[in-house]
Design a protein around this motif. Sequence first.
Motif, PDB file in Angstrom:
ATOM      1  N   GLY A 278       0.794  -1.229   0.000  1.00  0.00           N
ATOM      2  CA  GLY A 278       0.000   0.000   0.000  1.00  0.00           C
ATOM      3  C   GLY A 278       0.821   1.272   0.000  1.00  0.00           C
ATOM      4  O   GLY A 278       2.055   1.265   0.074  1.00  0.00           O
ATOM      5  N   VAL A 279       0.089   2.394  -0.087  1.00  0.00           N
ATOM      6  CA  VAL A 279       0.709   3.712  -0.158  1.00  0.00           C
ATOM      7  C   VAL A 279       0.031   4.650   0.828  1.00  0.00           C
ATOM      8  O   VAL A 279      -1.045   4.370   1.358  1.00  0.00           O
ATOM      9  N   GLN A 280       0.687   5.794   1.050  1.00  0.00           N
ATOM     10  CA  GLN A 280       0.108   6.845   1.882  1.00  0.00           C
ATOM     11  C   GLN A 280       0.471   8.191   1.269  1.00  0.00           C
ATOM     12  O   GLN A 280       1.409   8.306   0.483  1.00  0.00           O
ATOM     13  N   ALA A 281      -0.288   9.221   1.620  1.00  0.00           N
ATOM     14  CA  ALA A 281      -0.066  10.550   1.062  1.00  0.00           C
ATOM     15  C   ALA A 281       1.343  11.042   1.388  1.00  0.00           C
ATOM     16  O   ALA A 281       1.878  10.781   2.470  1.00  0.00           O
ATOM     17  N   ASN A 282       1.938  11.745   0.442  1.00  0.00           N
ATOM     18  CA  ASN A 282       3.273  12.310   0.638  1.00  0.00           C
ATOM     19  C   ASN A 282       3.297  13.167   1.905  1.00  0.00           C
ATOM     20  O   ASN A 282       2.404  13.990   2.120  1.00  0.00           O
ATOM     21  N   PRO A 283       4.297  12.982   2.762  1.00  0.00           N
ATOM     22  CA  PRO A 283       4.340  13.753   4.023  1.00  0.00           C
ATOM     23  C   PRO A 283       4.471  15.256   3.818  1.00  0.00           C
ATOM     24  O   PRO A 283       4.349  16.012   4.779  1.00  0.00           O
ATOM     25  N   LEU A 284       4.696  15.707   2.580  1.00  0.00           N
ATOM     26  CA  LEU A 284       4.720  17.142   2.312  1.00  0.00           C
ATOM     27  C   LEU A 284       3.460  17.829   2.825  1.00  0.00           C
ATOM     28  O   LEU A 284       3.518  18.975   3.290  1.00  0.00           O
ATOM     29  N   VAL A 285       2.322  17.128   2.765  1.00  0.00           N
ATOM     30  CA  VAL A 285       1.059  17.778   3.135  1.00  0.00           C
ATOM     31  C   VAL A 285       1.064  18.260   4.576  1.00  0.00           C
ATOM     32  O   VAL A 285       0.363  19.217   4.928  1.00  0.00           O
ATOM     33  N   ARG A 286       1.876  17.621   5.425  1.00  0.00           N
ATOM     34  CA  ARG A 286       1.917  18.025   6.832  1.00  0.00           C
ATOM     35  C   ARG A 286       2.758  19.277   7.039  1.00  0.00           C
ATOM     36  O   ARG A 286       2.803  19.807   8.147  1.00  0.00           O
ATOM     37  N   SER A 287       3.437  19.715   5.970  1.00  0.00           N
ATOM     38  CA  SER A 287       4.239  20.933   6.047  1.00  0.00           C
ATOM     39  C   SER A 287       3.545  22.099   5.341  1.00  0.00           C
ATOM     40  O   SER A 287       4.188  23.067   4.951  1.00  0.00           O
TER      41      SER A 287
END
Length: 472
Positions: A278-287
């Motif tokens: 599986g995958v998850q959203a790029n952690p960029l979104v938390r920045s």
Amino acid sequence: MPSSIELVDRPRVLIAGGGYVGLYVALGLQKKIAQAGGIVTVVDPMPYMTYQPFLPEVAGGNIEARHVVVPLRRTLPQAEVIQGSIVAVDHAKRTATVQLPGNEGTAEIPYVDIVVAAGAITRTFPIPGLAEKGIGNKTIEEAIALRNQVLERIEFASTAADPAERAAALTFVVVGGGFAGIETITELEDLARSTVAKNGRVKQEEVRFVLVEAMGRIMPEVTPEQAEWVVEHLRSRGIEVLLNTSLANAEGALQLINMPDKSPAQEFAADTLIWCAGVQANPLVRSTDFPLEPRGRIRTLPDLRIAGDEGIVENAWAAGDVAAVPDLTGKGLPDGTCVPNAQHALRQAKVLAKNLWASRWDRPLEDYKHKNLGAVAGFGPWKGVANINIVGHIGLRGPLAWVAHRGYHGLAIPTLERKFRVGLDWLSALFAGRDNTPLENLDNPRAAFVAAASPKPQTPAPPAEPAKVPAQ
């Protein structure tokens, strides 16, 4: 420290990410924005977009690695391409902070509109030993490494004297029974089978491929009947399929457990552990200062504008795996959003580009609504499964499904030039067979030069013979 990067001094549409969404949004806007006096800027750590559905075929040796990546600069001549990672977005100030490669500096990039298209990364769990031993198949670098790993381990086993080392070298484990995991394990099994056939020191029955899936079925994108057929197909090829099973520990021997009671299942050594769970959203979104939903994706409206509880975030857009886009067909995830796949990403990108341009002129925006056309998967030459929903429902398996898989993805890969190169790869493999040649020392390309340039130990000279004393 600030960087000395030179930026085009024009109103900017900043695209965070150069994958499916980023590439197609830039293709749809670069000319229009340039003619209006602005600039489209694409920021991505890599200088290319990777067509991920072809990664299993790259790992299997059917497609040349460079042919499944689309160079951004060549494809986007009217856009500004910056190789770097966006580490923060301050939308209130309309600026993004970019970490550039090769130095410790950052650059502040101003923008008018931003499109968050950073995609997804591999989703992992805190399993002991996984980070040290595992590898995914989500990047072109991983696909190349997997191919070389399988070929190198077979060659190592062919001369290994220790039976335990030999068995571990010939054991290949894939965790995850979705499309990525099934296509990866089948392509690699085909690669290993053809390689072993050319090596008289290894027998096919020594090679062990194991698929580990925590759920009770595989490939949720196809019908239950098709999924059962796929399991039978895998087992007919000697691939072990362990359903309702999870990886508990990867330190030393792999430890598997039964789900959901967490009781011990199997324990064995394997030199190759491939993670496709599986995958998850790029952690960029938390920045960023954009609203997120519980799964960590950016919240959007059906027209792909970012919006939260306080309303629409002006001049901010998102699509693809990083966005929670409402699925107006009612066929999406349980939370009502679109399934994160390439089919949606490509079509969302085209709608987003049209809507962003329309918003400049206060024109009506279009809601994204797309009926899933189905799914196709290839399991090596002339093997596959397909679930096609163009006119009614058509279920295919075997050679016809494989042809559908190649036909769809051959047309879907961006740019005519890449389609041509991939087509030639397929044609050559059809007549010349799969390429089983490993490439050694890619992780240390200077090894041969360093060995040649290093001082060599001096060979001690033989002891001199005693001088002969002339006779008196």
